[in-house]
Write a protein that holds these residues in place. Structure first.
Motif, PDB file in Angstrom:
ATOM      1  N   LEU A 154       0.995  -1.359   0.179  1.00  0.00           N
ATOM      2  CA  LEU A 154      -0.030   0.006  -0.379  1.00  0.00           C
ATOM      3  C   LEU A 154       0.862   1.018   0.217  1.00  0.00           C
ATOM      4  CD1 LEU A 154      -2.816  -1.105   2.701  1.00  0.00           C
ATOM      5  CD2 LEU A 154      -2.814  -0.834   0.359  1.00  0.00           C
ATOM      6  N   GLU A 155       2.364   1.189  -0.181  1.00  0.00           N
ATOM      7  CA  GLU A 155       3.467   2.524   0.262  1.00  0.00           C
ATOM      8  C   GLU A 155       3.867   2.801  -1.219  1.00  0.00           C
ATOM      9  OE1 GLU A 155       6.285   2.029   3.285  1.00  0.00           O
ATOM     10  OE2 GLU A 155       4.638   0.544   4.624  1.00  0.00           O
ATOM     11  N   ALA A 156       3.264   3.662  -1.313  1.00  0.00           N
ATOM     12  CA  ALA A 156       4.070   4.448  -3.157  1.00  0.00           C
ATOM     13  C   ALA A 156       4.943   4.084  -3.070  1.00  0.00           C
ATOM     14  CB  ALA A 156       2.943   5.504  -3.769  1.00  0.00           C
ATOM     15  N   ASN A 157       5.857   5.104  -2.374  1.00  0.00           N
ATOM     16  CA  ASN A 157       8.048   4.581  -2.303  1.00  0.00           C
ATOM     17  C   ASN A 157       8.624   3.880  -2.153  1.00  0.00           C
ATOM     18  OD1 ASN A 157       7.035   3.762   0.555  1.00  0.00           O
ATOM     19  ND2 ASN A 157       8.209   5.458   1.888  1.00  0.00           N
ATOM     20  N   LYS A 158       7.667   1.915  -2.039  1.00  0.00           N
ATOM     21  CA  LYS A 158       8.520   0.890  -2.667  1.00  0.00           C
ATOM     22  C   LYS A 158       8.034   0.185  -3.802  1.00  0.00           C
ATOM     23  CE  LYS A 158       7.445  -1.429   1.599  1.00  0.00           C
ATOM     24  NZ  LYS A 158       6.584  -2.406   2.741  1.00  0.00           N
ATOM     25  N   ASN A 159       9.760  -0.006  -4.652  1.00  0.00           N
ATOM     26  CA  ASN A 159       9.859  -0.397  -6.094  1.00  0.00           C
ATOM     27  C   ASN A 159       8.637  -1.825  -5.867  1.00  0.00           C
ATOM     28  OD1 ASN A 159      10.657   0.269  -8.086  1.00  0.00           O
ATOM     29  ND2 ASN A 159      12.787  -0.723  -7.963  1.00  0.00           N
TER      30      ASN A 159
END
Length: 114
Positions: free
Chosen positions: A99-104
């Motif tokens: 759910l985290e946009a900063n992960k790849n």
């Protein structure tokens, strides 16, 4: 305010009265026939595909039908779209999607196509 679509004159007409009586007759017949069905509406009936009808889901469904029967897009359903997005996020979290946009990693958002 819009004028009445069905005026008193129309209500008093023979054709209108006939249609109302016919609709009442057919509705009563249908509800009598449906009385022979299993009680899907009851949260105590927990069999087959109706087992997950919980009280919150039944109440939510009935409330939504009163206010918004056409949840097709955000323009037609500004409130329930927000609910749908929140539930989609909860489902993604419960199933372990990112759910985290900063992960790849692609971000899950709860749609069946994701």
């Amino acid at each position: 305010s819009d004028p009445s679509y069905i005026t008193d004159e129309v209500r008093k007409s023979d054709s209108f009265q006939k249609e109302v009586k016919d609709m009442q007759k057919r509705l009563l017949k249908a509800t009598e026939e449906m009385g022979g069905c299993v009680p899907f509406f009851s949260p105590r009936y927990q069999a087959h595909m109706c087992w997950d009808n919980t009280m919150p889901s039944v109440l939510g469904y009935m409330s939504a039908m009163l206010y918004n029967q056409n949840n097709v897009d955000s323009a037609a359903s500004p409130v329930t779209t927000v609910y749908e997005q929140a539930v989609g996020q909860q489902l993604c979290k419960m199933l372990g999607y990112n759910l985290e946009a900063n992960k790849n990693v692609p971000v899950g958002w709860g749609h069946v196509t994701c």
